[in-house]
Design a protein around this motif. Sequence first.
Motif, short mmCIF file in Angstrom:
data_model
loop_
_atom_site.label_atom_id
_atom_site.label_comp_id
_atom_site.label_asym_id
_atom_site.label_seq_id
_atom_site.Cartn_x
_atom_site.Cartn_y
_atom_site.Cartn_z
N LEU A 1 2.17 -5.39 -20.57
CA LEU A 1 1.14 -4.15 -20.96
C LEU A 1 0.78 -3.22 -20.02
CD1 LEU A 1 -0.74 -6.30 -23.71
CD2 LEU A 1 1.11 -4.92 -24.27
N VAL A 2 0.99 -3.71 -18.78
CA VAL A 2 0.50 -2.83 -17.69
C VAL A 2 1.36 -2.78 -16.30
CG1 VAL A 2 -0.58 -4.81 -16.66
CG2 VAL A 2 -1.63 -2.73 -16.00
N ALA A 3 1.29 -1.82 -15.76
CA ALA A 3 2.42 -1.54 -14.62
C ALA A 3 1.85 -2.02 -13.21
CB ALA A 3 2.42 0.04 -14.37
N LEU A 4 2.21 -3.35 -13.17
CA LEU A 4 1.71 -4.11 -12.12
C LEU A 4 2.32 -3.73 -10.67
CD1 LEU A 4 1.94 -7.83 -13.94
CD2 LEU A 4 -0.25 -6.25 -13.39
N ALA A 5 1.94 -3.93 -9.56
CA ALA A 5 2.41 -3.67 -8.12
C ALA A 5 3.38 -4.80 -8.25
CB ALA A 5 1.52 -3.95 -7.09
N PRO A 6 4.75 -4.66 -7.41
CA PRO A 6 5.72 -5.45 -7.20
C PRO A 6 5.32 -7.03 -6.85
CG PRO A 6 6.62 -3.40 -6.48
CD PRO A 6 5.03 -3.48 -6.78
N ALA A 7 4.07 -6.93 -5.74
CA ALA A 7 3.84 -8.25 -5.22
C ALA A 7 3.12 -9.02 -6.19
CB ALA A 7 2.88 -8.10 -4.16
N ALA A 8 2.11 -8.17 -7.11
CA ALA A 8 1.33 -8.79 -8.40
C ALA A 8 2.33 -9.57 -9.34
CB ALA A 8 0.41 -7.89 -8.83
N ARG A 9 3.37 -8.69 -9.53
CA ARG A 9 4.15 -9.36 -10.42
C ARG A 9 5.24 -10.58 -10.17
NH1 ARG A 9 5.86 -7.89 -15.31
NH2 ARG A 9 4.71 -5.87 -15.12
N ALA A 10 5.49 -10.69 -8.86
CA ALA A 10 6.07 -11.78 -8.23
C ALA A 10 5.22 -12.84 -8.21
CB ALA A 10 6.53 -11.41 -6.64
N ILE A 11 4.13 -12.80 -7.73
CA ILE A 11 2.82 -13.96 -7.87
C ILE A 11 2.92 -14.53 -9.14
CG2 ILE A 11 0.77 -14.52 -7.77
CD1 ILE A 11 0.50 -12.72 -5.19
N LEU A 12 2.68 -13.65 -10.06
CA LEU A 12 2.57 -14.03 -11.84
C LEU A 12 3.84 -14.93 -12.07
CD1 LEU A 12 0.35 -11.08 -12.77
CD2 LEU A 12 -0.35 -13.41 -12.75
N VAL A 13 4.94 -14.17 -11.99
CA VAL A 13 6.13 -14.87 -12.23
C VAL A 13 6.19 -16.19 -11.87
CG1 VAL A 13 8.67 -14.77 -11.98
CG2 VAL A 13 7.51 -12.61 -12.77
N GLN A 14 5.88 -16.20 -10.59
CA GLN A 14 6.02 -17.71 -9.95
C GLN A 14 4.84 -18.78 -10.62
OE1 GLN A 14 9.07 -17.71 -8.26
NE2 GLN A 14 8.06 -19.19 -7.54
N LEU A 15 3.81 -18.14 -10.78
CA LEU A 15 2.68 -19.23 -11.48
C LEU A 15 2.90 -19.34 -12.79
CD1 LEU A 15 -0.64 -17.44 -10.28
CD2 LEU A 15 0.36 -19.39 -9.54
N VAL A 16 3.52 -18.47 -13.75
CA VAL A 16 4.05 -18.87 -14.97
C VAL A 16 5.26 -19.84 -14.82
CG1 VAL A 16 5.07 -17.78 -17.05
CG2 VAL A 16 3.30 -16.40 -16.03
N LYS A 17 5.88 -19.65 -14.25
CA LYS A 17 7.01 -20.80 -14.11
C LYS A 17 6.41 -22.14 -13.83
CE LYS A 17 10.59 -18.92 -11.93
NZ LYS A 17 11.39 -18.42 -11.09
N GLU A 18 5.51 -22.21 -12.82
CA GLU A 18 4.94 -23.38 -12.38
C GLU A 18 3.93 -24.13 -13.38
OE1 GLU A 18 3.43 -22.62 -8.31
OE2 GLU A 18 5.52 -21.99 -7.56
N LEU A 19 3.17 -23.02 -13.62
CA LEU A 19 1.77 -23.51 -14.61
C LEU A 19 2.06 -23.75 -15.93
CD1 LEU A 19 -0.87 -21.38 -13.04
CD2 LEU A 19 -0.61 -23.70 -12.53
N LYS A 20 3.42 -23.08 -16.50
CA LYS A 20 3.57 -23.01 -17.95
C LYS A 20 2.35 -22.82 -18.73
CE LYS A 20 7.97 -25.90 -17.32
NZ LYS A 20 7.69 -25.48 -16.06
N PRO A 21 1.58 -21.64 -18.40
CA PRO A 21 0.26 -21.68 -19.31
C PRO A 21 0.39 -21.28 -20.70
CG PRO A 21 1.00 -19.64 -18.32
CD PRO A 21 2.11 -20.70 -17.78
N THR A 22 -0.62 -22.19 -21.51
CA THR A 22 -0.79 -21.88 -22.76
C THR A 22 -2.02 -20.86 -23.10
OG1 THR A 22 -2.20 -23.67 -23.04
CG2 THR A 22 0.20 -24.19 -23.58
N SER A 23 -2.67 -20.89 -22.21
CA SER A 23 -3.72 -19.85 -22.29
C SER A 23 -4.13 -18.76 -21.12
CB SER A 23 -5.11 -20.54 -22.65
OG SER A 23 -5.62 -21.22 -21.53
N LEU A 24 -4.75 -17.65 -21.06
CA LEU A 24 -4.89 -17.00 -20.09
C LEU A 24 -6.19 -17.86 -18.90
CD1 LEU A 24 -5.65 -13.50 -20.95
CD2 LEU A 24 -3.57 -14.55 -19.87
N LEU A 25 -6.60 -18.89 -19.54
CA LEU A 25 -7.43 -19.57 -18.53
C LEU A 25 -6.76 -20.22 -17.54
CD1 LEU A 25 -10.25 -20.66 -17.70
CD2 LEU A 25 -9.98 -22.56 -19.36
N SER A 26 -5.61 -21.04 -18.22
CA SER A 26 -4.96 -21.90 -17.22
C SER A 26 -4.05 -21.08 -16.41
CB SER A 26 -3.72 -23.00 -18.03
OG SER A 26 -3.33 -22.01 -18.96
N LEU A 27 -3.96 -19.70 -16.61
CA LEU A 27 -2.81 -18.66 -15.82
C LEU A 27 -3.95 -18.11 -14.81
CD1 LEU A 27 -0.65 -17.05 -14.89
CD2 LEU A 27 -1.06 -15.43 -16.59
#
Length: 208
Positions: free
Chosen positions: A120-146
């Motif tokens: 929903l938002v235009a993230l900086a490439p570095a921000a997107r890279a970090i979040l992609v990795q965290l989603v892969k590792e954390l498998k979040p079900t809520s924004l709290l876990s992410l």
Amino acid sequence: MRCSFNVDRTGFPLLHVPAAGLYVHLLPVTKIQFERFLAEPNEFDNRWYEEVLAANPRYCQSRAVDEKRERLFLTNVLPEEARQFADWLGDGFGLPTVSQWRAVYRALARIDYTDKLLDLVALAPAARAILVQLVKELKPTSLLSLSLMVEGVVEWVMDGTAWVGVGAPRASLHPVISDPTRDTHKPIDPSRRLHFFGFRLVCNQAQS
């Protein structure tokens, strides 16, 4: 619960949390964000940053393997240093109070994570890279876990007139049992650097 995203001037995500009446960084402030600030004229020099990094070395955002993810975030900083970064980000940014941090914690626990949220938002490439990795590792079900308000870093907050920390870091970063909804970390000396203390910022002004 509905939510909306924006970005700060470094391209990292800010979440509007109506229940808390503010915007908040989705993640603790990263080294990459702070380095944008360091690249502009300020009072911090290379020696200062080397001292900060000595306790928590830099790590590539695209290789945020689980056991080293805390190295993505800026720690070993003091509250006044974090406030200077907040001033650089713009009007309304600052460190949260304990009550604000916990209001955000409760709100994020009620927001489900979906793969489409961050599109929903235009993230900086570095921000997107970090979040992609965290989603892969954390498998979040809520924004709290992410958000890493749990199993992230201890975060500087204001409790009355005192600086304290809140959060439940992993034992590999700081071996202490903590419930962030009730407990705070009270430094013996708030002017002393602590390798497990970082921060996230809130903003009380609308972000366009």
